[in-house]
Design a protein around this motif. Sequence first.
Motif, PDB file in Angstrom:
ATOM      1  N   LYS A 418       0.814  -1.215   0.000  1.00 11.71           N
ATOM      2  CA  LYS A 418       0.000   0.000   0.000  1.00 11.71           C
ATOM      3  C   LYS A 418       0.849   1.267   0.000  1.00 11.71           C
ATOM      4  CE  LYS A 418      -4.026  -2.120   2.138  1.00 11.71           C
ATOM      5  NZ  LYS A 418      -5.070  -2.019   3.183  1.00 11.71           N
ATOM      6  N   PHE A 419       1.904   1.261   0.750  1.00 11.78           N
ATOM      7  CA  PHE A 419       2.817   2.411   0.779  1.00 11.78           C
ATOM      8  C   PHE A 419       4.134   1.952   1.379  1.00 11.78           C
ATOM      9  CE2 PHE A 419       0.378   2.482   4.702  1.00 11.78           C
ATOM     10  CZ  PHE A 419       1.371   2.560   5.676  1.00 11.78           C
ATOM     11  N   SER A 420       5.148   2.794   1.215  1.00 13.03           N
ATOM     12  CA  SER A 420       6.451   2.468   1.768  1.00 13.03           C
ATOM     13  C   SER A 420       7.150   3.762   2.155  1.00 13.03           C
ATOM     14  CB  SER A 420       7.293   1.683   0.752  1.00 13.03           C
ATOM     15  OG  SER A 420       8.512   1.282   1.347  1.00 13.03           O
ATOM     16  N   ILE A 424      13.610   4.594   5.137  1.00 12.12           N
ATOM     17  CA  ILE A 424      13.966   3.384   5.888  1.00 12.12           C
ATOM     18  C   ILE A 424      14.894   2.499   5.052  1.00 12.12           C
ATOM     19  CG2 ILE A 424      13.029   1.230   6.804  1.00 12.12           C
ATOM     20  CD1 ILE A 424      12.672   3.470   8.696  1.00 12.12           C
ATOM     21  N   TRP A 425      14.554   2.297   3.771  1.00 16.89           N
ATOM     22  CA  TRP A 425      15.405   1.492   2.891  1.00 16.89           C
ATOM     23  C   TRP A 425      16.802   2.106   2.793  1.00 16.89           C
ATOM     24  CZ3 TRP A 425      13.767  -3.177   1.540  1.00 16.89           C
ATOM     25  CH2 TRP A 425      12.388  -3.429   1.443  1.00 16.89           C
ATOM     26  N   LEU A 426      16.860   3.411   2.624  1.00 14.68           N
ATOM     27  CA  LEU A 426      18.156   4.071   2.461  1.00 14.68           C
ATOM     28  C   LEU A 426      18.978   4.017   3.743  1.00 14.68           C
ATOM     29  CD1 LEU A 426      17.058   7.181   0.356  1.00 14.68           C
ATOM     30  CD2 LEU A 426      18.197   5.117  -0.439  1.00 14.68           C
ATOM     31  N   THR A 444      19.691  -4.902   0.009  1.00 11.98           N
ATOM     32  CA  THR A 444      18.625  -4.067   0.585  1.00 11.98           C
ATOM     33  C   THR A 444      18.017  -3.148  -0.471  1.00 11.98           C
ATOM     34  OG1 THR A 444      19.748  -4.113   2.730  1.00 11.98           O
ATOM     35  CG2 THR A 444      18.092  -2.391   2.388  1.00 11.98           C
ATOM     36  N   LEU A 445      18.888  -2.461  -1.230  1.00 12.82           N
ATOM     37  CA  LEU A 445      18.379  -1.542  -2.248  1.00 12.82           C
ATOM     38  C   LEU A 445      17.689  -2.297  -3.383  1.00 12.82           C
ATOM     39  CD1 LEU A 445      21.334   0.991  -2.340  1.00 12.82           C
ATOM     40  CD2 LEU A 445      19.060   1.386  -1.433  1.00 12.82           C
ATOM     41  N   GLY A 446      18.192  -3.494  -3.710  1.00 10.44           N
ATOM     42  CA  GLY A 446      17.525  -4.305  -4.729  1.00 10.44           C
ATOM     43  C   GLY A 446      16.135  -4.730  -4.286  1.00 10.44           C
ATOM     44  N   ALA A 447      16.020  -5.115  -3.004  1.00  7.38           N
ATOM     45  CA  ALA A 447      14.699  -5.463  -2.473  1.00  7.38           C
ATOM     46  C   ALA A 447      13.777  -4.252  -2.481  1.00  7.38           C
ATOM     47  CB  ALA A 447      14.845  -6.010  -1.054  1.00  7.38           C
ATOM     48  N   ALA A 448      14.332  -3.071  -2.203  1.00  2.00           N
ATOM     49  CA  ALA A 448      13.517  -1.853  -2.237  1.00  2.00           C
ATOM     50  C   ALA A 448      12.981  -1.595  -3.636  1.00  2.00           C
ATOM     51  CB  ALA A 448      14.345  -0.666  -1.749  1.00  2.00           C
ATOM     52  N   ILE A 449      13.841  -1.759  -4.655  1.00  2.00           N
ATOM     53  CA  ILE A 449      13.386  -1.543  -6.032  1.00  2.00           C
ATOM     54  C   ILE A 449      12.338  -2.579  -6.418  1.00  2.00           C
ATOM     55  CG2 ILE A 449      14.151  -1.652  -8.433  1.00  2.00           C
ATOM     56  CD1 ILE A 449      16.782  -0.381  -7.491  1.00  2.00           C
ATOM     57  N   GLY A 450      12.502  -3.795  -5.914  1.00  2.00           N
ATOM     58  CA  GLY A 450      11.532  -4.833  -6.252  1.00  2.00           C
ATOM     59  C   GLY A 450      10.194  -4.648  -5.558  1.00  2.00           C
ATOM     60  N   LYS A 451      10.208  -4.244  -4.275  1.00  2.00           N
ATOM     61  CA  LYS A 451       8.957  -4.140  -3.507  1.00  2.00           C
ATOM     62  C   LYS A 451       8.297  -2.775  -3.607  1.00  2.00           C
ATOM     63  CE  LYS A 451       9.982  -7.585   0.069  1.00  2.00           C
ATOM     64  NZ  LYS A 451      10.131  -7.813   1.521  1.00  2.00           N
ATOM     65  N   LYS A 454      11.016   3.781  -5.759  1.00  2.00           N
ATOM     66  CA  LYS A 454      10.806   5.220  -5.576  1.00  2.00           C
ATOM     67  C   LYS A 454      11.973   5.969  -6.204  1.00  2.00           C
ATOM     68  CE  LYS A 454       8.023   5.371  -1.355  1.00  2.00           C
ATOM     69  NZ  LYS A 454       7.038   6.366  -1.797  1.00  2.00           N
ATOM     70  N   ASP A 455      11.727   7.233  -6.540  1.00  2.00           N
ATOM     71  CA  ASP A 455      12.777   8.056  -7.146  1.00  2.00           C
ATOM     72  C   ASP A 455      13.994   8.147  -6.245  1.00  2.00           C
ATOM     73  OD1 ASP A 455      11.459   8.635  -9.487  1.00  2.00           O
ATOM     74  OD2 ASP A 455      10.402  10.354  -8.658  1.00  2.00           O
ATOM     75  N   LYS A 456      13.776   8.387  -4.943  1.00  4.10           N
ATOM     76  CA  LYS A 456      14.894   8.542  -4.015  1.00  4.10           C
ATOM     77  C   LYS A 456      15.779   7.302  -3.991  1.00  4.10           C
ATOM     78  CE  LYS A 456      12.787  11.761  -0.727  1.00  4.10           C
ATOM     79  NZ  LYS A 456      12.326  11.915   0.681  1.00  4.10           N
ATOM     80  N   ILE A 457      15.150   6.122  -4.030  1.00  2.00           N
ATOM     81  CA  ILE A 457      15.920   4.878  -3.953  1.00  2.00           C
ATOM     82  C   ILE A 457      16.779   4.717  -5.197  1.00  2.00           C
ATOM     83  CG2 ILE A 457      15.728   2.374  -3.825  1.00  2.00           C
ATOM     84  CD1 ILE A 457      13.139   2.797  -2.208  1.00  2.00           C
ATOM     85  N   PHE A 458      16.195   4.938  -6.378  1.00  2.00           N
ATOM     86  CA  PHE A 458      16.963   4.827  -7.621  1.00  2.00           C
ATOM     87  C   PHE A 458      18.127   5.819  -7.627  1.00  2.00           C
ATOM     88  CE2 PHE A 458      13.174   2.718  -9.462  1.00  2.00           C
ATOM     89  CZ  PHE A 458      13.807   1.629 -10.043  1.00  2.00           C
ATOM     90  N   LYS A 459      17.860   7.080  -7.257  1.00  2.00           N
ATOM     91  CA  LYS A 459      18.914   8.099  -7.290  1.00  2.00           C
ATOM     92  C   LYS A 459      20.059   7.738  -6.346  1.00  2.00           C
ATOM     93  CE  LYS A 459      15.720  11.860  -8.437  1.00  2.00           C
ATOM     94  NZ  LYS A 459      15.034  13.069  -7.924  1.00  2.00           N
ATOM     95  N   LYS A 460      19.714   7.313  -5.125  1.00  2.00           N
ATOM     96  CA  LYS A 460      20.758   6.994  -4.153  1.00  2.00           C
ATOM     97  C   LYS A 460      21.540   5.753  -4.573  1.00  2.00           C
ATOM     98  CE  LYS A 460      22.770   8.133  -0.346  1.00  2.00           C
ATOM     99  NZ  LYS A 460      23.428   9.439  -0.211  1.00  2.00           N
TER     100      LYS A 460
END
Length: 690
Positions: A418-420, A424-426, A444-451, A454-460
């Motif tokens: 529903k939301f994330s 927290i991932w970063l 961790t970042l791969g799991a974030a991209i999969g689940k 978000k823009d912030k995750i990709f950029k970081k």
Amino acid sequence: MGSMKESDPSLGYLTHKETEVKLPRPTRVKNKTPAPIQITAEQILREARERQEAEIRPPKQKITDPSELADYRLRKRKEFEDLIRRVRWNKSVWVKYAKWEESQNDFNRARSVWERALEVDYRDHTMWLKYAEVEMKNKFVNHARNVWDRAVTLLPRVDQLWYKYIHMEEMLGNVAGARQIFERWMSWQPDQQGWLSYIKFELRYNEVERARAIFERFVECHPKVNAWIRFAKFEMKNGDIARARNCYERAVDKLADDEEAEVLFVAFAEFEEKCKEVERARCIYKFALDHIPKGRAEDLYRKFVAFEKQYGDREGIEDAIVGKRRFQYEDEVRKNPLNYDAWFDYLRLEESVGIKERVRDVYERAIANLPPAEEKRYWQRYIYLWINYALYEELDAQDMERTREVYKLCLKVIPHEKFSFAKIWLLAAQFEIRQLNLQGARLTLGAAIGKAPKDKIFKKYIEIELQLGNIDRCRTLYEKYLEWSPENCYAWSKYAELERSLAETERARSIFELAIDQPALDMPELLWKAYIDFEISEGEFERTRALYERLLNRTKHLKVWLSYAKFETSAMEEVEEDLEQKEKCIQRARGVFERALSYFRTSAPELKEERAMLLEEWLNLESSYGELGNVDLVRVKLPKKLKSSGVTIEEREGKGGLSNKGLNYSGGSMGKTRDKMFKEKRRRLAFDPP
């Protein structure tokens, strides 16, 4: 019949017209200019005072024989009686009448007047006061007692009557009589001040036992905290500590649950402190803190802390301070477990104390209170409990395994469907990097991209891999980024910028081509600008012109035309010495302006402001060309200014003007219609060049 209708019963036989006040009619000021000599308000008042006539006073009358005195008294009494008949309810008339009789030393008549006045309104206690004061002033003591007795019998709730009566008896030295009056008053159970006055009266004559008995009756009549405290202070003043302590203990038994119990406990503890009973005082404070609700115990906590600072050791002082705040926070989180701000304050307190078990216990209790619904707005404050918990374990407790477990539990709790929360991932990935666990950070970042991409995750993630020099991973991440969000112009631009920084010009150009072919983009103007700037920086002017032409096929915004023309002008800088090439660049720029002007004139005639701005920019550029520029070429295309003179409207150049000779503008609807027609025609001619 008409006069009967106009008459008013309250006016007798007169009518309203006959009784109305006729005011002088205000004069109309014709000349409103200021007078040469101005008069101040002070001068007006001074002149009015000077011209005021002397007050007419009746002549002084001297009475020489008893017959004249009798006539004077008869006349004066008749005046008072007539006045009373007219205004019987006016108390001041009665008072004046009675005082006049008193001035004539006719006290019987004066009493008669007072009695008649009291018959009118006996509930007015001021009449009783004045009546009794007259009797006392003239030393008629028994008469005064009679008045006071009747007054307190009729008006027992007026304290002033009792005070005056008692004061008179005390001044006469009749202590027993004053005590008897007090007893009569106490039977009516007056307020606290009445009882205290009785006690002070007995103490003035050193009747301590009588005062103690009155105190016992007082606390029974008014079982309040301040009454018991007064009783105890009375015993303390008389040096009987046991009796004073007994008063406090009885008060605690009866009023422990009262709203003002805090004041009672503080007074009891201060009493024991004065008696050098430190342990007794500490026990009273602790008993009070356990029984009084935390919201009402602020003063009690403050007194307890001050007490510990004075009599306790360092540990006791700190424990008192922390215990006070801990009780407050416990009360708050018990009332509302979802009040995360209270949890934050509580955690800050425990962290300042530094006991790890307590801190972890509070953190576990806090994170156990999940938000009421799976909506992000409810979780935004709650998630910081987890962040603070992880940072505490890493920085203060320095337990890295517990920190990793906190991050894992937090990521399990969040409903990612529903939301994330990107933060927290970063934070979890950056923690792994600090532990030199690069593989864990990537997982961790791969799991974030999969689940929850978000823009912030990709950029970081891209920033981390770029710092590590993993270009292939960056390309893969950009591809996933664009696959997830193909309309993101920022991502396309950054991807192309990466390839250009690697001197991969063709790859960068291909990325830009793929980007502009996307069916939907969030900010296409930025993407096109980046592509055009890229081609200009590469020196590909022909490609740039082709790009501008493709862009004009999509949009013909004014900024595109101006940018295109300025680009052609900027090409002159590359051929500074070749005059022929400069002229070609200028001709190309003029061609762009001509095309733009033609478009705005034919295809978009309603965009008049854009058209004017285009011509203004063109004129500025022609001015900047110097000798190669042709300002007149633009000036003839500028809109003409019109001048209205008389009834003729024409252009300043005299070309294409309109004339309305023979048209009548004297008014009427036809004239107004023609006005509108000529205004519309003038507006059109004002912009169209000849």
